[in-house]
Structure formats: structure tokens, C-alpha cells
Design a protein around this motif. Structure first.
Motif, PDB file in Angstrom:
ATOM      1  N   PHE A 126       0.878  -1.177   0.000  1.00  0.00           N
ATOM      2  CA  PHE A 126       0.000   0.000   0.000  1.00  0.00           C
ATOM      3  C   PHE A 126       0.912   1.222   0.000  1.00  0.00           C
ATOM      4  O   PHE A 126       1.951   1.231   0.670  1.00  0.00           O
ATOM      5  CB  PHE A 126      -0.910  -0.019   1.239  1.00  0.00           C
ATOM      6  N   GLU A 127       0.507   2.265  -0.697  1.00  0.00           N
ATOM      7  CA  GLU A 127       1.400   3.402  -0.911  1.00  0.00           C
ATOM      8  C   GLU A 127       1.674   4.195   0.370  1.00  0.00           C
ATOM      9  O   GLU A 127       2.716   4.837   0.488  1.00  0.00           O
ATOM     10  CB  GLU A 127       0.835   4.323  -1.984  1.00  0.00           C
ATOM     11  N   GLY A 128       0.714   4.170   1.310  1.00  0.00           N
ATOM     12  CA  GLY A 128       0.966   4.844   2.584  1.00  0.00           C
ATOM     13  C   GLY A 128       2.106   4.194   3.348  1.00  0.00           C
ATOM     14  O   GLY A 128       2.788   4.833   4.155  1.00  0.00           O
ATOM     15  N   VAL A 129       2.329   2.917   3.104  1.00  0.00           N
ATOM     16  CA  VAL A 129       3.466   2.234   3.709  1.00  0.00           C
ATOM     17  C   VAL A 129       4.761   2.747   3.088  1.00  0.00           C
ATOM     18  O   VAL A 129       5.724   3.073   3.793  1.00  0.00           O
ATOM     19  CB  VAL A 129       3.363   0.707   3.542  1.00  0.00           C
ATOM     20  N   LEU A 130       4.770   2.868   1.793  1.00  0.00           N
ATOM     21  CA  LEU A 130       6.055   3.218   1.171  1.00  0.00           C
ATOM     22  C   LEU A 130       6.435   4.671   1.426  1.00  0.00           C
ATOM     23  O   LEU A 130       7.621   4.983   1.597  1.00  0.00           O
ATOM     24  CB  LEU A 130       6.093   2.826  -0.304  1.00  0.00           C
ATOM     25  N   SER A 131       5.452   5.571   1.511  1.00  0.00           N
ATOM     26  CA  SER A 131       5.824   6.972   1.788  1.00  0.00           C
ATOM     27  C   SER A 131       6.301   7.124   3.229  1.00  0.00           C
ATOM     28  O   SER A 131       7.255   7.864   3.498  1.00  0.00           O
ATOM     29  CB  SER A 131       4.663   7.923   1.484  1.00  0.00           C
ATOM     30  N   GLY A 132       5.663   6.406   4.153  1.00  0.00           N
ATOM     31  CA  GLY A 132       6.145   6.439   5.537  1.00  0.00           C
ATOM     32  C   GLY A 132       7.502   5.780   5.671  1.00  0.00           C
ATOM     33  O   GLY A 132       8.354   6.222   6.458  1.00  0.00           O
ATOM     34  N   ALA A 133       7.737   4.731   4.883  1.00  0.00           N
ATOM     35  CA  ALA A 133       9.041   4.070   4.907  1.00  0.00           C
ATOM     36  C   ALA A 133      10.119   5.012   4.380  1.00  0.00           C
ATOM     37  O   ALA A 133      11.231   5.077   4.930  1.00  0.00           O
ATOM     38  CB  ALA A 133       8.999   2.779   4.079  1.00  0.00           C
ATOM     39  N   ALA A 134       9.796   5.757   3.333  1.00  0.00           N
ATOM     40  CA  ALA A 134      10.763   6.722   2.803  1.00  0.00           C
ATOM     41  C   ALA A 134      11.093   7.770   3.861  1.00  0.00           C
ATOM     42  O   ALA A 134      12.252   8.199   3.990  1.00  0.00           O
ATOM     43  CB  ALA A 134      10.207   7.375   1.539  1.00  0.00           C
ATOM     44  N   ASP A 135      10.101   8.185   4.627  1.00  0.00           N
ATOM     45  CA  ASP A 135      10.314   9.143   5.710  1.00  0.00           C
ATOM     46  C   ASP A 135      11.252   8.550   6.770  1.00  0.00           C
ATOM     47  O   ASP A 135      12.290   9.139   7.115  1.00  0.00           O
ATOM     48  CB  ASP A 135       8.949   9.511   6.308  1.00  0.00           C
ATOM     49  N   GLY A 136      10.920   7.370   7.262  1.00  0.00           N
ATOM     50  CA  GLY A 136      11.746   6.748   8.304  1.00  0.00           C
ATOM     51  C   GLY A 136      13.168   6.483   7.835  1.00  0.00           C
ATOM     52  O   GLY A 136      14.137   6.666   8.580  1.00  0.00           O
ATOM     53  N   TYR A 137      13.280   6.067   6.570  1.00  0.00           N
ATOM     54  CA  TYR A 137      14.607   5.819   5.999  1.00  0.00           C
ATOM     55  C   TYR A 137      15.443   7.092   6.010  1.00  0.00           C
ATOM     56  O   TYR A 137      16.588   7.111   6.469  1.00  0.00           O
ATOM     57  CB  TYR A 137      14.458   5.278   4.567  1.00  0.00           C
ATOM     58  N   ALA A 138      14.864   8.170   5.488  1.00  0.00           N
ATOM     59  CA  ALA A 138      15.625   9.409   5.347  1.00  0.00           C
ATOM     60  C   ALA A 138      16.011   9.977   6.708  1.00  0.00           C
ATOM     61  O   ALA A 138      17.096  10.544   6.870  1.00  0.00           O
ATOM     62  CB  ALA A 138      14.812  10.427   4.547  1.00  0.00           C
TER      63      ALA A 138
ATOM     64  N   LEU B  70      -0.471   8.300  -5.568  1.00  0.00           N
ATOM     65  CA  LEU B  70       0.070   9.446  -4.834  1.00  0.00           C
ATOM     66  C   LEU B  70      -0.880   9.843  -3.708  1.00  0.00           C
ATOM     67  O   LEU B  70      -0.444  10.190  -2.601  1.00  0.00           O
ATOM     68  CB  LEU B  70       0.286  10.612  -5.805  1.00  0.00           C
ATOM     69  N   GLY B  71      -2.179   9.773  -3.980  1.00  0.00           N
ATOM     70  CA  GLY B  71      -3.158  10.076  -2.926  1.00  0.00           C
ATOM     71  C   GLY B  71      -2.982   9.147  -1.738  1.00  0.00           C
ATOM     72  O   GLY B  71      -2.984   9.578  -0.575  1.00  0.00           O
ATOM     73  N   ASN B  72      -2.813   7.858  -2.022  1.00  0.00           N
ATOM     74  CA  ASN B  72      -2.606   6.896  -0.929  1.00  0.00           C
ATOM     75  C   ASN B  72      -1.342   7.209  -0.126  1.00  0.00           C
ATOM     76  O   ASN B  72      -1.260   6.894   1.055  1.00  0.00           O
ATOM     77  CB  ASN B  72      -2.512   5.472  -1.485  1.00  0.00           C
ATOM     78  N   ALA B  73      -0.363   7.795  -0.788  1.00  0.00           N
ATOM     79  CA  ALA B  73       0.904   8.117  -0.115  1.00  0.00           C
ATOM     80  C   ALA B  73       0.863   9.450   0.605  1.00  0.00           C
ATOM     81  O   ALA B  73       1.774   9.777   1.370  1.00  0.00           O
ATOM     82  CB  ALA B  73       2.034   8.141  -1.157  1.00  0.00           C
ATOM     83  N   LEU B  74      -0.188  10.220   0.388  1.00  0.00           N
ATOM     84  CA  LEU B  74      -0.212  11.628   0.776  1.00  0.00           C
ATOM     85  C   LEU B  74      -0.010  11.858   2.275  1.00  0.00           C
ATOM     86  O   LEU B  74       0.759  12.736   2.677  1.00  0.00           O
ATOM     87  CB  LEU B  74      -1.527  12.256   0.296  1.00  0.00           C
TER      88      LEU B  74
END
Lengths: 519, 519
Positions: free
Chosen positions: B47-59, B76-80
Motif C-alpha cells: 500500500f502506498e501509505g506504507v512506502l511513503s512512511g518508509a521513505a520518511d523513516g529511511y531518510a 500518490l493520494g494513498n501516499a499523501l
């Protein structure tokens, strides 16, 4: 009354009776108002993508909007994908999006965001309420806008919600009836139908109900035209007693072939047929270059009256429509795959079932094999954004508590909004979820080949983004973890036994159907 | 090479080594390029909300951006929501959002949407690639923009991806160093610190690492100022050996009291303190009216150099900073609640742990009780949008494979992005997830009272939107359904035994900690 109470009263006065909610602090006065105003059923969802999909499914089946309650820009963002689907399906939704108090926005608190920009991307109408005194008329306008088959989004600052509204609620507003199709267009269509050219009537829009299907089939028989639906019609009546209607194939290559001899294409609620995605070397427009297209009706037009009028003019009223007979296959035995599953579904599908189809590749086999099953309604993924099926099933079951809802789900698509299972359990909804669990984004394997990327053959890393085994999802565990009873089927016999049991009882259930991938 | 390959090569040349992906048809050439270009680790999320949060935690932990691959506007909406959090935390992210081929957009296919509008709401920089020949320089610019601590979104039409790029990739671009704070501002700050007024240094920004904490503590000791962090600093070094720093309370009422005597507030990377939400009768701005505020540094300034310079000018270099000693509580016995859980965590927290905190009300007890635990980093929910903790833990564990990541999660917030568990299992990440399972949106019960709605007392319907029991979520079943081993704890002893075991082994685990609600 305060702003929230006058807003809620206005919604109830306008027969909006269900609110799918996932509130936060800025919506607490709206939540409080649920106990002060009679008549609104409040359905809690654990994720906003569930509630927006539920609002879509509800409106398709209830033929009127539900409301949603969303928390600020991120809550709306979470709801966006399924609002996109509702918008593309011309499905009415009234969103209430809470925002910070208007005077608080200047402080740029952490949850401040550009709600208007996000809303604008998925709403036909967006408005920010400016005052408690006007919130009821704002709400009435949102309902009126949704009445056009629109996604209407009303942004509700917290101070508008808690402030006093001396004007009270607004009574029922007039929803504008669908507009009549212009006489000139009707004449044009009739003349094309009677021209002797190869004609096709393509129907889409908000719904292809039984009577529309029969009428368009009669027109086709009277004129020699073919009849075809959109690839993914929003709602379509199917099964025994419904009209025989072709469906435009999803694959552009097949769709092009489907339309290759058509000289006159008459669009009724449907848009001009285009490829779902672009592919190198494949045209975007599906109809032949020489084919003339007439946009006879938009989804907002009065399609019932239009069809009746054309039927009258082409002398189709007394023609016997061609309908599907009731013809059930035997219950399947042996291996479970999408074909035997389709056969089992055709066999067990109860009268008046509502089928919510997000089974993606599995659906390619199931749709054609259930045409002669008992009469049912079929809801398609109108906007292509996955994570819609489980939520839409929640909404459909709330709209139609006496009908069995059957959700056909891919394993991949199920995981976008798996939280919907919890709401099914909480509300004791009569939904049977069937997960077609092939451990893959099977459709992407097909699409990878179709795009011709890397010669159509994924390498190791690409393949790892298309497969979702390792670890395998255990949908029985996921469902039971959210209060939905579930079992696994890995043979046709087991699948049939679970279907038989599910059809004989009401309440939420899930079948984790282990099937091989089509590709 | 094609556009996708030159884009990917450019990212790799710029040390972007991880791509969190959830692709669709329009991104298949990018996916194919993963096998053609060396050096990009591809992490699939369901799910895209997982990947955007993962990108945050990674960075946050890698101190450099990851890339994301998203499918069109709905993806993109799912990641928002988690991009919102990254943006508010000044965390760099490079989003690649696939779009239809540019020539296909005019046909308004079902998945067509206004990606630019959605991206604009959560990106500091948004750009649509126009040609395959320019995609590499576009990617380089995206990396450069992210270098400012920004969310940079590059929209990638499918034809730009599959078209030929004769220019190849772009080599490493220069990331602009943080800008120096102007001399006049430094002088102003020093003069305020030495004015004899009640001063507070408030620090926020991208990170409060150990050395910044020690320096600011030394400055405070030298000048008599107090030191306080933001309510939710993006990343903060804590535990034994780290500087004593106050934290601004979340509750506006308490925060107002916290600052009531301050005459000079000097903001370093932090924004002027404001109430998280608006409440009737509570001011939005937290500092006293008479307090003068100086925005000394933004998150983009060179805060290390600034602090060193101020320390030098106020004679703080040789002052012994006040640091937390290592002081572990005894392992708790008896009932499991957030206090005994906090004590157990303080006892078992390993050296160099990364704590990802989305425990909401439970965190109110845990944060203060772990100050004297072994040294660790703590990541807060910077933007207030829930559904961040599990995904951010995925990213943190990928950035720091030799550190134990401990995710403190509320049951309610866990359910927004529960799919993150699957990626933890798939990537065998060393994450211990602790669900504080109180069957409620406990924070909303508190917030309902604080807003004063309905006299602070929810009615039956309101209460039903604040409680998420019935059915109770079984997180053991949910975790095992996604391949993560899990157990339940309902006593302090059981909780301790599970913590001890988790700390002695690596790999993903979940503890379903049954605790009473604080409210």
C-alpha cells in the motif's frame, strides 16, 4: 443549534441517512451532533480509504449519496483513491472534511494543509464553509451538487462547526432531474441507426438497469445495431431475464478488434472508447478512424426517456428483447482455479445478489460465466484505482441489507483497504468476500509483457515487485483478526461447500481461495 | 538507454540506493530498468501509505533521501498522509509518480487525474518530465531539491520512461550545504541570552543529535536560559549520555504553563509554538503575549555551526553539560499498563535502539520514563497524520540494519497502514512492534472532552466512533497473517519476557500489549 447540528440536520432533511466516519479532534463537534440530531446512521471505518469506497458502494446501490466525515487534508488524502473511483463512475458522494478553526490556519500547526487543492483533484464541487450561519445552506448546496452524480466536498472549519447558527437547518432542496437529450441529437441518432451502416450503441453512465438493458436490446434488434457496454460500467443488471449486451474488452488489442467493423458508434452515458493505459505502438483511441461517433447522452441526461423515445421512433416497442435464460452449470469438482470458481459462483449465486468485482484477472473468467446465473447486480471498478472492492461491499451491504453482497477480490487489491473487514464484522454485514489468492499482482505480469518493457520479460528485481508471495498472505488469519469468520479453499469441492454454507447464512464471511495465476 | 534507465542511473549516481515501490502498468519500464541499472534496492510495499512512511523513516535515519515509485494520482493520494508527515518534519523524499503517456492524457482514460494538484499539496517541488532526453536532468534536480530537506515529486509520463535518452544519466549533483545564519541574527540572539531576561532556546528542525543537544545545553547553562524541544521533533538523540532537554507539552494548556515566564524565546529550527488544534477559548499561540520571539534558524540553516558559534561567544565551550545518567528501573511486575510498559521498555531498551513513536496516549507515559535508558534515537510523528509508525519503522530498519527498531504503536493508528507488517517480514527487518491495544481511539476521548463538545461528554453514537472494540482487533492474528511472529501480553511479566526474547534475537516481531486506556 450549533453549526454542526444545523449541517447534520440539513443532511438528514435531505435523506442523507448514513455517514461513513473516521474523525479527529477538529470534527468532535460534528461527532457530538450525531447524538443531538436524529436520523443519521454513523458507520466507523478504521481507514479513510474504506469509508470513501463504502460511500461509493452505498450510493451505487441506494441510488442516493451517503456522507463521509474526514479529518483534515491527510484524511482526505487517504480517501482520495476511492473518491477518484466514485467520480469516474458518476457516483454521488457528499464529503465533509474537517479543518482547523479558520483563525487557527495562520499558525501553520502540524496538521495544516491545502485541503482545497487535494479536494479539487477528486471533487466536482468544493466549497469551504465560511460561517456557522451559512453552513446549512452550504450543506444543502453540497447535496444539490451531489445530485448531479458528483463528488461534492464541503470543508468544515472547526469554529464553523462549534459556532452558533441562528438560522437552523435547511429543509429538503430540489434535486435537479436529469436533463432531456436535445431533439436534434435524437433525430441524428435515429437517422444513423436507420442508415444501413454498421451501428453500435454503447451504453455506460451511472447504471445499466434491467429496463434500460431491455430497451436498448429492443432498439438494437429493431435496427440491426449491436449493443455494447463500457469496459467497467458502474452498475449493471445481469443474469437470467436481463438483456444480452456485449461488453467492451479491457485489452485494447481485443477492443480494437471488437469495434473494427463499426461505422457509427452512438454513445449513451458512455465516453468515447479509449485504451485503459497507453502502450508503445497501440493507439489510444479504440474505434476505427473511419468510425463516426455521436455523443448522444451524458450520464446526466435522462437516459430512460431517451431510450423509450428512440424505441418508439424505430418501432422497437413490441419487439421481443433477447434475454439470458437461467442456465446453471453443474457444481464443479477437482482443481480450484478461476474457471472452476466461476462455475461454482454461477451455480450458487443467489437471486438479487450484489456482486462487487475487484478480482482483476480472476474476473476475466468469472464475468462471462455468470451471465446465465440468477438475476443480480454487478458493480465494476469504474476508476481503475484498486483497493475499492472490500470498501464498496461495505457500502452496498448497508444500502441493501436484505441482499447478499459477494465481493470478488484479488489478493493484491485486497491489501490496500483490508481494514474494511473490521467494519463488516462490526456492522454484521451480509457480505461474502472471496479472495482469489494467487500470490501475485497477476495483472501486472500481463501488463509488463504488454508494455514490451525489457522485451516483455521481467528480470529478478522486476519480478520481485510483481509477486506478493514470500511471505504468503494468510487471509483466514487476517479476517479472523478483524472478527470475520473465514476458511481456506484449495479444491473446487471445498470452495463449493463454503459457498453453499455462505449462501445459507447471513453475516460476514471470507473464503481464501487458493488459485493458480492466469499468467 | 531509455528514459527510465537514465532516471534510475541518475538516482543511483546520486547515492539514492533504495526505492520503495508499488507500481502499476504506467511504471513497468521503470520497474524493468531496476534490472538494467545496478545499485537500487527495490522494496515492495502493499500500500502506498506504507512506502511513503518508509521513505520518511529511511531518510530520518540514513540522513539522505530514498526514492518512491507511485502509480498515478490515486497512488500518490494513498501516499499523501505520510508525505505530509515527511514535509512537516523537513525530511527529504524523492517521489517518482508515473503518469499516462503524455499523448494519452487527452483521452481521459479512467485513471487520468490531476497529479500536479495532488502533488503540489504535499511537495515542496513538483515537476512533470517533458522528454526522455531531459529526464536525467529532471531527476538530478529532484535530488538537489530534496537536499533542502524537501519532498520533491517528479511526475514521469510513461512515454518519457520508455523513450530513448541519447544523453544518458547525470553524474552526482552538488547538494547545497545548509546556509549560515546571518551575523546580525547571531548577535541579536547572544544579546538576548545575555540580557538577564528569562530566555528559552527552543530547538527543532530535522534532527537534535547528541552533539547539538550537548551544545545547546552548554549554552543554556552558561546563560541561565532554559532549553526545550519542539513537541514532536523529527529525530532526537536520548538516553544515557545525552543532554537534558525539556520537551514542549502537547496539550496547549500545559504548554502555555510551560512557557508562562519566558520573556525571550529563541527558535532554532523550531517554529513559533502553537496549539496542535484549536479549542474554544484556548489561544492558538502558546507563548505569552509579552514574550519576544526570535526566529534564529530555520531547519535549512547550518545549526551545528550556529550552536558552536553561540557557545563560543557566551563562553559555554568549557562548561560541563548536564546529561542523563544511565539509570534503569527494575523490571516491572503485576498489571500491564502504559506505566509498567514504560518501565519495562526503559529496562530492556538496547544501546542504539531506534524508537519510532506513534503510541499516542501510551507515549505520554513512555517518553519521560525512558530518558535514562541506554542511548537511543527517538522519531516522532512530525505532521500529526496517523498511520506513520509501522511504515517509518520499515524505513528506519532498512537504513540501520544493525540497530534494533522498536515501533510503539497505538491500536487505532496501527490500522491505517497495517500492511507494513508484510514488508517487515518480506525484508526480514529487525523491528519489534509493540501495539498498545486499549480498544479505543483513546486520544479522541481526551480531545472530545477538551473541545467541550456536548459538555465534554460523548453520547452513544459519538462514543461508538471513539471506541474500536467490538470486534476487538487480534493483532497476533493480523501479524501472523502477514508473516510476522507475534504474541500477546496481558501482564507486566509476560511483557518483559517477550521484550527479553525480542532483544536477544533479530527479525520482525509483534507484541499485542493489552493495556487499559488512560482515559
Amino acid at each position: 443549534m450549533n453549526g454542526a447540528e444545523s449541517l447534520l440536520s440539513t443532511l438528514v432533511n435531505n435523506e442523507i441517512e448514513v455517514c461513513f466516519t473516521n474523525p479527529g479532534t477538529s470534527e468532535m463537534h460534528f461527532v457530538a451532533a450525531l447524538d443531538e440530531v436524529d436520523g443519521m446512521r454513523c458507520v466507523l471505518c478504521l481507514f479513510e480509504g474504506v469509508l470513501s469506497g463504502a460511500a461509493d458502494g452505498y450510493a451505487r446501490m441506494a441510488r442516493k449519496p451517503a456522507s463521509t466525515l474526514l479529518h483534515l487534508g491527510p484524511g482526505l488524502g487517504n480517501a482520495l483513491a476511492n473518491l477518484h473511483n466514485a467520480g469516474k463512475g458518476h457516483v454521488p458522494v457528499v464529503n465533509i472534511v474537517g479543518d482547523h478553526a479558520s483563525y487557527h490556519l495562520q499558525y501553520n500547526a502540524p496538521l495544516t494543509s491545502d485541503i482545497t487543492a487535494i479536494a479539487g483533484a477528486v471533487s466536482d464541487w468544493t466549497h469551504t464553509a465560511n460561517s456557522s450561519a451559512e453552513i446549512a445552506s452550504d450543506a444543502a448546496e453540497a447535496v444539490r451538487q451531489a445530485g448531479f452524480g458528483s463528488v461534492a466536498t464541503l470543508i468544515l472549519p472547526a469554529d464553523v462547526s462549534w459556532g452558533d447558527n441562528p438560522n437552523g437547518a435547511v429543509a429538503k432542496v430540489a434535486i435537479e432531474p436529469p436533463t432531456a437529450v436535445a431533439e436534434a441529437l435524437i433525430e441524428d441518432a435515429v437517422s444513423r441507426l436507420q442508415s444501413g451502416a454498421n451501428c453500435m450503441l454503447m451504453i455506460g453512465g451511472r447504471e445499466i438497469d434491467k429496463s434500460r438493458g431491455l430497451l436498448i436490446n429492443q432498439i438494437a434488434k429493431a435496427t440491426g445495431a449491436r449493443v455494447c457496454s463500457d469496459v467497467f460500467p458502474t452498475r449493471v443488471a445481469r443474469g437470467a431475464g436481463t438483456a444480452v449486451i456485449e461488453r467492451l474488452p479491457y485489452l485494447a488489442e481485443l477492443a480494437i478488434d471488437h469495434l473494427k467493423d463499426i461505422q457509427q458508434l452512438i454513445l449513451i452515458g458512455a465516453a468515447a472508447p479509449v485504451s485503459f493505459f497507453a502502450y508503445p505502438g497501440v493507439p489510444s483511441a479504440i474505434a476505427p478512424d473511419a468510425c463516426e461517433q455521436l455523443q448522444l447522452a451524458t450520464p446526466d441526461n435522462d437516459i430512460d426517456r431517451l431510450l423509450a423515445e428512440i424505441a418508439r421512433r424505430v418501432g422497437a416497442i413490441d419487439i421481443e428483447p433477447e434475454v439470458y435464460p437461467l442456465q446453471l452449470p453443474p457444481a464443479p469438482v477437482g482443481a480450484l482455479d478461476v474457471n472452476s470458481a466461476a462455475q461454482a459462483l454461477a451455480y450458487y449465486l443467489p437471486e438479487e445478489a450484489v456482486v462487487v468485482d475487484e478480482s482483476i484477472t480472476a474476473g476475466m473468467a468469472i464475468f462471462p460465466q455468470t451471465m446465465k446465473a440468477r438475476a443480480h447486480d454487478w458493480l465494476h471498478l469504474s476508476g481503475g484505482s484498486i483497493g475499492w472492492g472490500l470498501p464498496a461491499s461495505v457500502g452496498a451491504a448497508i444500502a441493501c441489507p436484505r441482499r447478499k453482497v459477494i465481493c470478488l477480490e484479488g489478493d493484491g487489491s485486497a491489501m490496500y483497504t483490508i481494514q474494511a473487514l473490521w467494519t463488516m464484522a462490526r456492522e454484521d454485514l451480509d457480505v461474502l468476500v472471496i479472495i482469489f489468492n494467487n500470490r501475485k499482482y497477476s495483472v501486472l505480469e500481463m501488463e509488463f509483457a504488454r508494455t514490451g518493457a525489457r522485451g516483455g520479460s521481467p528480470g529478478v528485481k522486476a519480478a520481485s515487485t510483481l509477486g506478493i508471495g514470500s511471505p504468503d498472505m494468510d487471509f483466514v488469519a487476517l479476517a479472523t483478526g478483524m472478527g470475520v469468520s473465514a476458511e481456506r479453499a484449495d479444491s473446487a469441492e471445498a470452495f463449493c461447500a463454503l459457498l453453499e454454507q455462505a449462501m445459507s447464512e447471513r453475516g460476514p464471511r471470507l473464503i481464501d481461495a487458493i488459485v493458480p495465476s492466469l499468467f
